[in-house]
Design an enzyme around this catalytic site. Structure first.
Site, PDB file in Angstrom:
ATOM      1  N   ASN A   9       0.871  -1.181   0.000  1.00  0.00           N
ATOM      2  CA  ASN A   9       0.000   0.000   0.000  1.00  0.00           C
ATOM      3  C   ASN A   9       0.905   1.227   0.000  1.00  0.00           C
ATOM      4  O   ASN A   9       1.472   1.581   1.027  1.00  0.00           O
ATOM      5  CB  ASN A   9      -0.882  -0.019   1.258  1.00  0.00           C
ATOM      6  CG  ASN A   9      -1.713   1.252   1.389  1.00  0.00           C
ATOM      7  OD1 ASN A   9      -1.825   2.017   0.438  1.00  0.00           O
ATOM      8  ND2 ASN A   9      -2.289   1.467   2.566  1.00  0.00           N
ATOM      9  N   LYS A  11       0.061   4.227  -0.321  1.00  0.00           N
ATOM     10  CA  LYS A  11      -0.617   5.419   0.201  1.00  0.00           C
ATOM     11  C   LYS A  11      -0.404   6.585  -0.787  1.00  0.00           C
ATOM     12  O   LYS A  11      -0.271   6.341  -1.994  1.00  0.00           O
ATOM     13  CB  LYS A  11      -0.126   5.753   1.602  1.00  0.00           C
ATOM     14  CG  LYS A  11      -0.149   4.530   2.525  1.00  0.00           C
ATOM     15  CD  LYS A  11      -0.022   4.888   3.963  1.00  0.00           C
ATOM     16  CE  LYS A  11       0.149   3.617   4.771  1.00  0.00           C
ATOM     17  NZ  LYS A  11      -0.122   3.803   6.186  1.00  0.00           N
ATOM     18  N   HIS A  94      -9.600   0.764   4.781  1.00  0.00           N
ATOM     19  CA  HIS A  94      -8.343   1.042   5.485  1.00  0.00           C
ATOM     20  C   HIS A  94      -8.633   2.013   6.640  1.00  0.00           C
ATOM     21  O   HIS A  94      -9.477   2.897   6.520  1.00  0.00           O
ATOM     22  CB  HIS A  94      -7.326   1.654   4.514  1.00  0.00           C
ATOM     23  CG  HIS A  94      -5.945   1.716   5.083  1.00  0.00           C
ATOM     24  ND1 HIS A  94      -5.558   2.701   5.954  1.00  0.00           N
ATOM     25  CD2 HIS A  94      -4.879   0.890   4.931  1.00  0.00           C
ATOM     26  CE1 HIS A  94      -4.293   2.485   6.313  1.00  0.00           C
ATOM     27  NE2 HIS A  94      -3.866   1.392   5.702  1.00  0.00           N
ATOM     28  N   GLU A  96      -7.130   4.539   7.659  1.00  0.00           N
ATOM     29  CA  GLU A  96      -6.974   5.964   7.330  1.00  0.00           C
ATOM     30  C   GLU A  96      -8.226   6.489   6.625  1.00  0.00           C
ATOM     31  O   GLU A  96      -8.592   7.656   6.790  1.00  0.00           O
ATOM     32  CB  GLU A  96      -5.701   6.174   6.482  1.00  0.00           C
ATOM     33  CG  GLU A  96      -4.451   6.007   7.353  1.00  0.00           C
ATOM     34  CD  GLU A  96      -3.197   5.577   6.616  1.00  0.00           C
ATOM     35  OE1 GLU A  96      -3.172   5.586   5.376  1.00  0.00           O
ATOM     36  OE2 GLU A  96      -2.230   5.205   7.316  1.00  0.00           O
ATOM     37  N   GLU A 164      -5.161  -4.982  10.868  1.00  0.00           N
ATOM     38  CA  GLU A 164      -4.200  -3.889  11.023  1.00  0.00           C
ATOM     39  C   GLU A 164      -4.537  -3.121  12.296  1.00  0.00           C
ATOM     40  O   GLU A 164      -5.385  -2.211  12.261  1.00  0.00           O
ATOM     41  CB  GLU A 164      -4.282  -2.943   9.821  1.00  0.00           C
ATOM     42  CG  GLU A 164      -3.973  -3.599   8.501  1.00  0.00           C
ATOM     43  CD  GLU A 164      -3.443  -2.597   7.494  1.00  0.00           C
ATOM     44  OE1 GLU A 164      -2.343  -2.809   6.997  1.00  0.00           O
ATOM     45  OE2 GLU A 164      -4.114  -1.579   7.235  1.00  0.00           O
ATOM     46  N   GLY A 170       2.252   2.558  10.712  1.00  0.00           N
ATOM     47  CA  GLY A 170       3.158   3.690  10.512  1.00  0.00           C
ATOM     48  C   GLY A 170       3.814   4.195  11.788  1.00  0.00           C
ATOM     49  O   GLY A 170       4.403   5.270  11.797  1.00  0.00           O
ATOM     50  N   SER A 209       3.476  -1.825  10.470  1.00  0.00           N
ATOM     51  CA  SER A 209       4.935  -1.755  10.633  1.00  0.00           C
ATOM     52  C   SER A 209       5.628  -3.082  10.346  1.00  0.00           C
ATOM     53  O   SER A 209       6.582  -3.456  11.030  1.00  0.00           O
ATOM     54  CB  SER A 209       5.292  -1.238  12.028  1.00  0.00           C
ATOM     55  OG  SER A 209       4.772   0.073  12.209  1.00  0.00           O
ATOM     56  N   GLY A 230       2.802  -0.981   4.337  1.00  0.00           N
ATOM     57  CA  GLY A 230       2.810   0.431   3.965  1.00  0.00           C
ATOM     58  C   GLY A 230       4.235   0.917   3.741  1.00  0.00           C
ATOM     59  O   GLY A 230       4.837   0.691   2.697  1.00  0.00           O
ATOM     60  N   GLY A 231       4.807   1.541   4.770  1.00  0.00           N
ATOM     61  CA  GLY A 231       6.116   2.201   4.670  1.00  0.00           C
ATOM     62  C   GLY A 231       7.200   1.366   4.001  1.00  0.00           C
ATOM     63  O   GLY A 231       7.897   1.843   3.101  1.00  0.00           O
TER      64      GLY A 231
HETATM   65  C1  PEP Z   1      -0.834   0.229   6.018  1.00  0.00           C
HETATM   66  O1  PEP Z   1      -0.945   1.399   5.719  1.00  0.00           O
HETATM   67  O2  PEP Z   1      -1.687  -0.577   5.617  1.00  0.00           O
HETATM   68  C2  PEP Z   1       0.310  -0.175   6.833  1.00  0.00           C
HETATM   69  C3  PEP Z   1       0.302  -1.358   7.359  1.00  0.00           C
HETATM   70  O3  PEP Z   1       1.310   0.762   7.007  1.00  0.00           O
HETATM   71  P1  PEP Z   1       2.756   0.511   7.692  1.00  0.00           P
HETATM   72  O4  PEP Z   1       3.300  -0.778   7.131  1.00  0.00           O
HETATM   73  O5  PEP Z   1       3.561   1.698   7.305  1.00  0.00           O
HETATM   74  O6  PEP Z   1       2.514   0.412   9.163  1.00  0.00           O
END
Ligand code: PEP
Length: 246
Positions: A9, A11, A94, A96, A164, A170, A209, A230-231
């Site tokens: 993802n 983002k 999600h 967010e 999640e 994040g 994360s 994500g990151g």
């Molecule tokens: C996400 O946005 O779905 C996510 C898991 O982000 P991160 O891996 O950065 O925590």
């Protein structure tokens, strides 16, 4: 046997030049892998990624879709349009989107149904906040998100679910493999009650994360079938290592 699945993802990150460098580096580093791998860039880069991924087995997904099929909804993108652009997957619900766009379970349910009608595989995100976990409400919150989003779907075939925990997204904080496994086993129970045929075979992803350093430990858990990343998906080396670990 559930086939491992790893979804990136991105983002709201990327640019034409950044995306090209990232995808080329990722594909060159990605060795033999068992996992199905999906990249979800921002909508406007779907065409670019479709071209970049053309000769690979990595597939395309989107980060969201509209709950409406078509019409006067400025700024919205329908599930059918995503399918038209080459997407096979779409992320729905999600945290967010729930937090910054006030998406309710009913809205998430409508998006899931649009995704299924367009032939996309949806990945439904669920997860509790830090306060909810501390109050002992984590399972109750996740169950109510699952029932609210999935309760009216005729069947769950093709769906994946990403657990999640909001406090791990994040933040650098990761659920321990045991915490994640406990919740995944709980989710498997809920979806198996909803759909006896498809529930037990659904792929359950962990997100929050995930990094190259913690991926293998998470993937070793019985009910963790992959990750939503994500990151770390913006770093070719880290993401290739996560996909290889799955
Ligand atoms: C996400 O946005 O779905 C996510 C898991 O982000 P991160 O891996 O950065 O925590």
């Amino acid at each position: 046997m559930r086939h491992p699945l790893v979804i990136a993802n991105w983002k709201m990150h990327g640019s034409g030049a950044f995306n090209q460098a990232l995808v080329e580096a990722f594909l060159s580093l990605l060795g033999k892998h068992r996992a199905e791998c999906v990249l979800c860039p921002p909508f406007v880069y779907l065409g670019q990624l479709k071209d970049l991924l053309r000769s690979s087995d990595v597939v395309l997904g989107a980060q969201d879709c509209s709950h409406i099929a078509q019409g006067a909804y400025t700024g919205e993108v329908s599930a059918q349009m995503l399918s038209d652009c080459g997407c096979q997957w779409v992320i729905v619900g999600h945290s967010e989107r729930r937090q910054y766009h006030q998406e309710s379970d009913a809205l998430v349910a409508a998006k899931l149904s649009m995704a299924q009608r367009a032939g996309l595989s949806p990945v439904l995100c669920v997860g509790e906040t830090q306060e909810q976990r501390e109050a002992g409400e984590a399972q109750g919150v996740v169950k109510s998100q699952l029932l609210g989003a999935l309760g009216d779907l005729p069947d769950l075939q093709g769906l994946a679910i990403a657990y999640e925990p909001v406090w791990a997204i994040g933040t650098g904080l990761t659920a321990s493999p045991e915490q994640a496994q406990d919740m995944h086993a709980f989710i498997r129970g809920v979806v198996s009650d909803l759909d006896e045929k498809n529930g037990p075979a659904l792929r359950l992803l962990y997100g929050g994360s995930v990094k190259a350093e913690n991926a293998a430990e998470l993937f070793a858990q019985a009910d963790i079938d992959g990750a939503l990343v994500g990151g770390a998906s913006l770093d070719a080396q880290a993401f290739a290592a996560i996909v290889s670990a799955a």
